[in-house]
Scaffold this active site. Structure first.
Site, PDB file in Angstrom:
ATOM      1  CD1 TRP B 326      42.000  36.137  42.311  1.00  0.00           C
ATOM      2  CD2 TRP B 326      42.456  35.827  44.476  1.00  0.00           C
ATOM      3  NE1 TRP B 326      42.072  34.788  42.538  1.00  0.00           N
ATOM      4  CE2 TRP B 326      42.351  34.558  43.861  1.00  0.00           C
ATOM      5  CE3 TRP B 326      42.739  35.873  45.845  1.00  0.00           C
ATOM      6  CZ2 TRP B 326      42.526  33.364  44.552  1.00  0.00           C
ATOM      7  CZ3 TRP B 326      42.908  34.683  46.534  1.00  0.00           C
ATOM      8  CH2 TRP B 326      42.799  33.448  45.891  1.00  0.00           C
ATOM      9  CG  HIS B 327      42.593  38.060  48.869  1.00  0.00           C
ATOM     10  ND1 HIS B 327      43.600  38.549  48.081  1.00  0.00           N
ATOM     11  CD2 HIS B 327      43.112  37.011  49.539  1.00  0.00           C
ATOM     12  CE1 HIS B 327      44.683  37.815  48.287  1.00  0.00           C
ATOM     13  NE2 HIS B 327      44.420  36.871  49.160  1.00  0.00           N
ATOM     14  N   GLY B 328      38.304  39.344  47.561  1.00  0.00           N
ATOM     15  CA  GLY B 328      36.892  39.515  47.881  1.00  0.00           C
ATOM     16  C   GLY B 328      36.334  40.787  47.303  1.00  0.00           C
TER      17      GLY B 328
END
Lengths: 252, 467
Positions: B326-328
């Site tokens: 989700w973060h990257g």
């Protein structure tokens, strides 16, 4: 005595504190006035009678203020940039700064091997300034004078600023909003930049095509009534020799 | 538009002035909030406003459909998930997926999928993960009968696009926010002061701490050769730990403060994570709105702890890996999730934080171990690639080089300030002082404002914008 904290009183205390500190703490002219200077130069209005073009030697060498004192009634802009070329991009940009009034229109060119050769073909600094996001341009023009007054600092900078020790080396710039920069470097060393220029002139030389383009533009301008003047910015002897020989300025 | 830009200050002043003029007219307030939020987002790139609108419309109508046609609610939910995750994949992960397919099929020489992705899809719209998750949670809650869908499209878009939290959270649930939007609460002086404190503290964290640590971290990780000193890397990763914390928690504080001034309550997103004495506790204190989102909409639907011990570990790993992704769109983020999953599994398996006792020494030891684990994980999060992360970790545990963090005076002072702040919180001293000395409080916040003005670091984007 306040029974509960109040935002307005807090803001008033903060404003007093910030005002006092703004007089005491060091200012960062290099950053904030430097940014404002380049943005204002790039987006200067078309109101000048004399526009000066060239590279960093030109914006450090010609003061419009002094020129205006000798040319009463005329407005002068120093439109030179680091790696500012004497090429089509800059010709078009410089012409746009000329005023459309009855006074004479003059273009002054600082002629150096770097400015004519392919080295400055990209006009890196000018293009970078021109393409900044609109928000950044807006903030620089309208907020940088304020930012300068309330310059950001750091514990390290404060320690250096308030310590007794004298600077042993510095490079100071004073920015004038007419495009001129008054620079002071200590200790001065005329040989310092020679190695990097030697490399540049090895890769980029003044060619007959470069000069032909320049002459064509001069003719175009003179035909349309614009007065064109050129000069070689003064340099050290060793630099002059390097420009003339390796840079092929004299040969061409 | 960045919170730390002067343009935003002008925007906020106009927003609150017009809000004051609109007064108690609910429809007018919602209309103004939505318009201002769209302007706020469109300032960055107006083209991507259409994404918020499309994502919002899908969930607005899906939720209405789920409520009206219960027989087809599963189909509508699946359609909403496909649309939301589809747009997220397209804009955030298409480059990453294509690069990995290229690598897997050995397509580097001739035709390459990655090289053929249209440029428009390679721009990650700011905050896409935040508003997509917020929008999805609405549909999930309606599906699970936890929430009645709103019929007012204006209320829904005011919720979805609310500018304080639109691009970097906290992820606010519809069940918390939708009712608040219809209430017109008088913002008391106490609420104004609370909001003011949050905003000033948020700006201090971001502009003084995070922005001043950023150059040090950037220099360490972008140097062409890995520095060979053990202490240098511990220093760099501690600096990064505080940089990312102050950057993100600072944003959340500003968002919560602005919301309070608007008359709304946003949930707390950070609760001093670095005082945690277990990984579980860390996740209860770090990015709370995201970790509870994953708990409620992924971990528990997967079965949570209800389907036996082994399944609970699998669910934990899935949740952590997805959270990382989700973060990257990079393997480093997946590795970060994996490292946390590993430490959390080990903790759950052994129960070591409870076993070592409750004495002060034991608590300190637990805090120390958890801090080391969190720092190790941050290496993967910040590194440019997995190889760099592994090289750095090798140096961190090789005990070589000078015994110096390499922070310099500036970083040493800013890190000390934030450590002191966390320490006060760990000892609950800040709660004890709160509200007892109003004059001291006002002077304290004045000093913080002066510090924000004079010790601001070079302005930069918030790290979480890219997520």
């Amino acid at each position: 005595m306040a029974k509960k904290p109040n935002i307005w009183i807090t803001l008033a205390i903060a404003a007093t504190l910030v005002t006092v500190l703004s007089f005491v703490l060091p200012k960062d002219a290099e950053k904030y006035l430097g940014e404002l200077f380049w943005t204002r130069k790039t987006f200067a209005p078309a109101k000048y009678n004399v526009v000066i073009m060239g590279d960093s030697r030109v914006y450090r060498g010609l003061s419009p203020e002094i020129m205006e004192s000798h040319l009463p009634g005329l407005k002068v802009l120093n439109f030179a940039y680091s790696n500012g070329g004497l090429n089509q991009t800059m010709f078009v940009a410089a012409e746009k700064k000329l005023a459309q009034n009855n006074k004479p229109k003059v273009i002054v060119m600082g002629i150096s091997a770097n400015a004519i050769s392919g080295y400055s073909a990209g006009n890196q600094q000018y293009v970078q300034e021109l393409n900044r996001p609109r928000e950044e341009i807006f903030e620089r023009i309208y907020f940088n004078p304020l930012r300068y007054w309330f310059s950001a600092t750091s514990p390290e900078k404060l320690k250096n600023h308030f310590s007794e020790t004298k600077e042993t080396a510095f490079y100071r710039n004073k920015y004038f909003m007419n495009g001129y920069v008054e620079s002071e470097k200590f200790p001065a060393d005329t040989m310092e930049a020679i190695p990097s220029y030697t490399k540049d002139f090895t890769n980029y030389k003044v060619t007959p095509e470069n000069l032909s383009d320049l002459f064509k533009q001069v003719k175009k301008w003179t035909d349309s009534g614009i007065i064109v003047a050129g000069f070689t910015p003064p340099v050290s002897q060793s630099m002059q020799m390097l420009e003339d020989t390796l840079g092929c300025l004299m040969k061409q | 538009m960045l919170f730390n830009s002067l343009i935003f200050v002008a925007f906020a002043i106009i927003f609150f002035l017009v809000s004051k003029i609109i007064g108690k007219n609910v429809k007018g307030r919602l209309m103004w909030l939505t318009t201002a939020s769209f302007f706020f987002y469109g300032w960055w790139d107006w083209r991507f406003l259409s994404l918020i609108v499309i994502s919002g419309l899908i969930d607005y109508f899906a939720a209405l459909g789920i409520s009206r046609y219960p027989g087809r609610k599963k189909l509508l939910l699946v359609l909403s998930i496909i649309a939301n995750l589809g747009s997220l994949s397209l804009f955030k992960y298409s480059g990453f997926i294509a690069e990995n397919i290229d690598r897997l099929l050995g397509l580097n020489g001739g035709f390459s999928l990655a090289a053929n992705i249209p440029e428009f899809f390679l721009i990650t719209p700011v905050g896409i993960s935040f508003y997509t998750f917020q929008s999805m949670s609405y549909t999930f809650d309606v599906y699970r009968n936890k929430l009645k869908p709103t019929k007012s499209i204006l209320q829904f878009f005011a919720y979805l696009s609310m500018f304080p939290q639109l691009v970097a959270g906290p992820i606010v649930r519809a069940e918390t926010m939708l009712p608040q939007l219809l209430e017109v609460k008088r913002v008391t002086n106490d609420k104004h002061w609370d909001g003011f404190q949050l905003i000033v503290r948020g700006y201090f964290k971001k502009m003084v701490i995070a922005d001043n640590l950023a150059p040090l971290v950037m220099a360490a990780f972008s140097a062409p050769d890995i520095n060979s000193s053990t202490m240098f890397w511990w220093g760099a990763i501690i600096a990064f730990a505080f940089q990312i914390y102050c950057d993100f928690a600072g944003y959340s504080d500003i968002a919560r403060g602005l919301a309070l001034w608007m008359g709304y309550d946003f949930p707390d997103n950070f609760n001093h994570p670095y005082i945690s004495t277990s990984i579980r506790e860390f996740w209860e204190r770090w990015h709370i709105s995201l970790s509870t989102w994953f708990r409620d909409y992924l971990y528990i639907p997967l079965g949570g702890n209800r389907k036996g011990k082994f399944r609970s570990y699998i669910n934990l790993w899935i949740t952590m890996l997805v959270s990382g992704l989700w973060h990257g769109a990079a393997w480093t983020f997946v590795a970060w999730g994996a490292v946390h999953a590993f430490f959390a599994s080990a903790e759950r398996l052994t129960g070591w934080p409870e076993k070592i006792g409750k004495s002060s020494v034991a608590k300190f030891l637990a805090w120390f171990i958890v801090s080391i684990q969190v720092l190790i994980a941050w290496v993967f999060f910040r590194a440019e690639n997995i190889n760099q992360a592994l090289d750095i970790l090798k140096v961190m545990f090789s005990f070589q080089g000078p015994f110096k963090f390499g922070w310099g005076l500036d970083a040493s002072i800013f890190i000390s300030v934030i450590i002191l702040r966390e320490l006060l919180s760990a000892l609950h001293l800040d709660d004890k002082l709160k509200g007892k000395h109003p004059v001291a409080e006002m002077v304290f916040y004045s000093v913080l404002i002066a510090a924000i003005i004079f010790f601001r670091g070079a302005g930069s984007e918030f790290i979480y914008f890219q997520f």
